[in-house]
Design a protein around this motif. Structure first.
Motif, PDB file in Angstrom:
ATOM      1  N   GLN A   1       0.821  -1.211   0.000  1.00 43.34           N
ATOM      2  CA  GLN A   1       0.000   0.000   0.000  1.00 43.34           C
ATOM      3  C   GLN A   1       0.857   1.265   0.000  1.00 43.34           C
ATOM      4  N   LYS A   2       2.103   1.152   0.431  1.00 42.26           N
ATOM      5  CA  LYS A   2       2.942   2.334   0.599  1.00 42.26           C
ATOM      6  C   LYS A   2       3.710   2.717  -0.665  1.00 42.26           C
TER       7      LYS A   2
ATOM      8  N   ASN B   1       1.918   3.409  -3.277  1.00 42.26           N
ATOM      9  CA  ASN B   1       0.891   4.272  -3.867  1.00 42.26           C
ATOM     10  C   ASN B   1       0.436   3.813  -5.248  1.00 42.26           C
ATOM     11  N   SER B   2       0.063   2.542  -5.316  1.00 42.85           N
ATOM     12  CA  SER B   2      -0.605   2.025  -6.502  1.00 42.85           C
ATOM     13  C   SER B   2      -1.545   0.919  -6.040  1.00 42.85           C
TER      14      SER B   2
ATOM     15  N   ARG C   1      -2.976   2.087   3.804  1.00 47.18           N
ATOM     16  CA  ARG C   1      -2.971   3.264   2.925  1.00 47.18           C
ATOM     17  C   ARG C   1      -3.344   4.527   3.702  1.00 47.18           C
TER      18      ARG C   1
ATOM     19  N   ALA D   1      -1.038   7.838   3.904  1.00 49.82           N
ATOM     20  CA  ALA D   1      -1.576   9.163   3.597  1.00 49.82           C
ATOM     21  C   ALA D   1      -1.329  10.141   4.744  1.00 49.82           C
TER      22      ALA D   1
ATOM     23  N   TYR E   1       2.367  11.111   4.877  1.00 43.89           N
ATOM     24  CA  TYR E   1       2.707  12.039   3.800  1.00 43.89           C
ATOM     25  C   TYR E   1       2.176  13.437   4.125  1.00 43.89           C
TER      26      TYR E   1
ATOM     27  N   PRO F   1       0.823  12.481  -4.619  1.00 45.41           N
ATOM     28  CA  PRO F   1       0.263  11.128  -4.503  1.00 45.41           C
ATOM     29  C   PRO F   1      -1.189  11.067  -4.043  1.00 45.41           C
TER      30      PRO F   1
ATOM     31  N   ARG G   1      -4.197  10.114  -6.630  1.00 43.47           N
ATOM     32  CA  ARG G   1      -4.290   8.686  -6.951  1.00 43.47           C
ATOM     33  C   ARG G   1      -4.830   7.896  -5.765  1.00 43.47           C
ATOM     34  N   MET G   2      -4.344   8.215  -4.578  1.00 42.82           N
ATOM     35  CA  MET G   2      -4.816   7.515  -3.385  1.00 42.82           C
ATOM     36  C   MET G   2      -6.314   7.719  -3.196  1.00 42.82           C
TER      37      MET G   2
ATOM     38  N   SER H   1      -8.606   4.454  -3.173  1.00 35.20           N
ATOM     39  CA  SER H   1      -9.226   4.088  -1.905  1.00 35.20           C
ATOM     40  C   SER H   1     -10.735   3.904  -2.033  1.00 35.20           C
TER      41      SER H   1
END
Length: 388
Positions: A78-79, A81-82, A254, A258, A261, A349, A352-353, A357
């Protein structure tokens, strides 16, 4: 607080996985997100490292490790970011391969499970249908016995790895008049005559190939039946506990990514002469989100520990997915807000997350279906039992 569930060996495994992902996966993610196709060579590299066989028997190339190594794998995926790449991996390892291992005979394990562990073959699980979403019992795909073969007709949709996988684990009705008691599970080769796939275009999970599958008089040998005929519904229900827990773990991982980040961004972004992590409204919102994350994460670890010990955790895993996916959506929504206009930019990022999600409360059983399942367990006192 140091988790009681992770040993030094788990931590070393995590570091090894992080290094591998940084070297072999992260540099290619943006390309795979654009093309919607993952380079097949990376599967072989995953296989060489043992990452596809973490909890599978050594006899088929696996490592036969405990479930918390799987937790590590899911969290680290998950880290990067896809959500699409992560889904492609866990759909292969914990959806398709789970059925091969649990219900497949020795010949099937040699032909499909062993090369799945090595990364030579990739699989997908085909349950959802165009007319039947979360209603597994309402599926229309049939498998009719003819001599020493089965003939499959019908369609499946929203299938992760549905276009580029090498084999499909397929649920079909062998005795339609029995409803959910007439479902069986089969393994089907991609090259089978009469099988076709159409790629679907999605809001998120763009690196993964999601397909609609059509079966037009697809003939497979009787030996491709997984487990016992007409026991498929029980098998599916039993493995749903693992799938739901996986999606719960994905969600807390995720959300954690998030928040970290956003925290780092807020510590560097200035407004009115100070970094924005000093503004009370943002600070208090951040810690509220962190508290929600921490509660869900530790609950998920508790459920994983119970499942690791062989307990039947259908209720607990359902709660895991229901609550964790909602929490992740809330966390990521607010983290995007913390970034302001930059949160809405594709170079960062969070956009996209945000897209990736949103599938959490839909895939693997919608939140609405999960609430009804829990209502039956908690209010109606319905008991779900393991397949025998």
């Amino acid at each position: 607080m140091t988790s009681m569930y992770f040993t030094e060996e788990h931590n070393l495994f995590r570091k090894s996985l992080q290094d591998f992902l940084k070297k072999e996966v992260v540099p290619h993610i943006d390309d795979w997100e654009k093309s919607g196709e993952i380079d097949k060579s990376v599967w072989l590299k995953f296989g060489e490292m043992g990452f596809l066989g973490i909890n599978y028997p050594e006899a088929y190339g696996g490592l036969d490790l405990d479930l918390f190594y799987t937790v590590v794998l899911l969290e680290e995926l998950q880290k990067i970011n896809s959500g699409g790449f992560a889904a492609a991996v866990w759909a292969h390892v914990y959806l398709a391969m789970t059925h091969l291992n649990a219900e497949g005979d020795e010949a099937i394990k040699e032909k499909y499970l062993a090369p799945s562990v090595s990364g030579e073959k990739i699989g997908c699980l085909c349950i959802t249908e165009p007319f039947g979403g979360s209603d597994v019992a309402g599926m229309r795909t049939t498998a009719v016995k003819k001599g020493d073969s089965y003939v499959i007709n019908g369609s499946k949709t929203f299938i992760t790895n549905g276009v580029y996988s090498d084999y499909l684990v397929v649920a079909a009705k062998t005795t339609p008049e029995l409803g959910n008691k007439g479902i069986s599970i089969f393994v089907v080769d991609r090259a089978s005559k009469g099988l076709s796939a159409t790629k679907l275009h999605k809001l998120g999970w763009n690196a993964s190939d999601t397909g609609e599958i059509a079966f037009d008089n697809v003939v497979i040998p009787e030996s491709n039946l997984l487990g016992k005929e007409n026991q498929g519904f029980n098998y599916i229900m039993q493995h749903f506990a693992l799938e739901r827990l996986i999606m719960g773990i994905n969600a807390h991982a995720r959300a954690e990514f998030a928040l970290e980040y956003a925290r780092q961004y807020m510590s560097e972004r200035t407004a009115f002469g100070k970094t924005i992590d000093k503004f009370q409204a943002l600070r208090h919102k951040m810690v509220e989100l962190y508290a929600d994350l921490d509660i869900n994460k530790n609950y998920n670890y508790t459920v994983a520990n119970a499942l690791n010990k062989g307990e039947y955790v259908v209720k607990e895993a359902t709660i895991s997915k229901l609550k964790s996916t909602k929490m992740a959506d809330d966390v990521i929504y607010n983290c995007l807000q913390f970034l302001g206009g930059y949160g809405y930019m594709e170079e960062y990022p969070m956009a996209r997350m945000f897209r990736d999600s949103r599938l959490g409360p839909i895939g693997g059983g919608t939140s609405e279906i999960l609430r009804e399942i829990l209502s039956k367990i908690i209010i109606d006192k319905k008991e779900y039992k393991p397949a025998t």
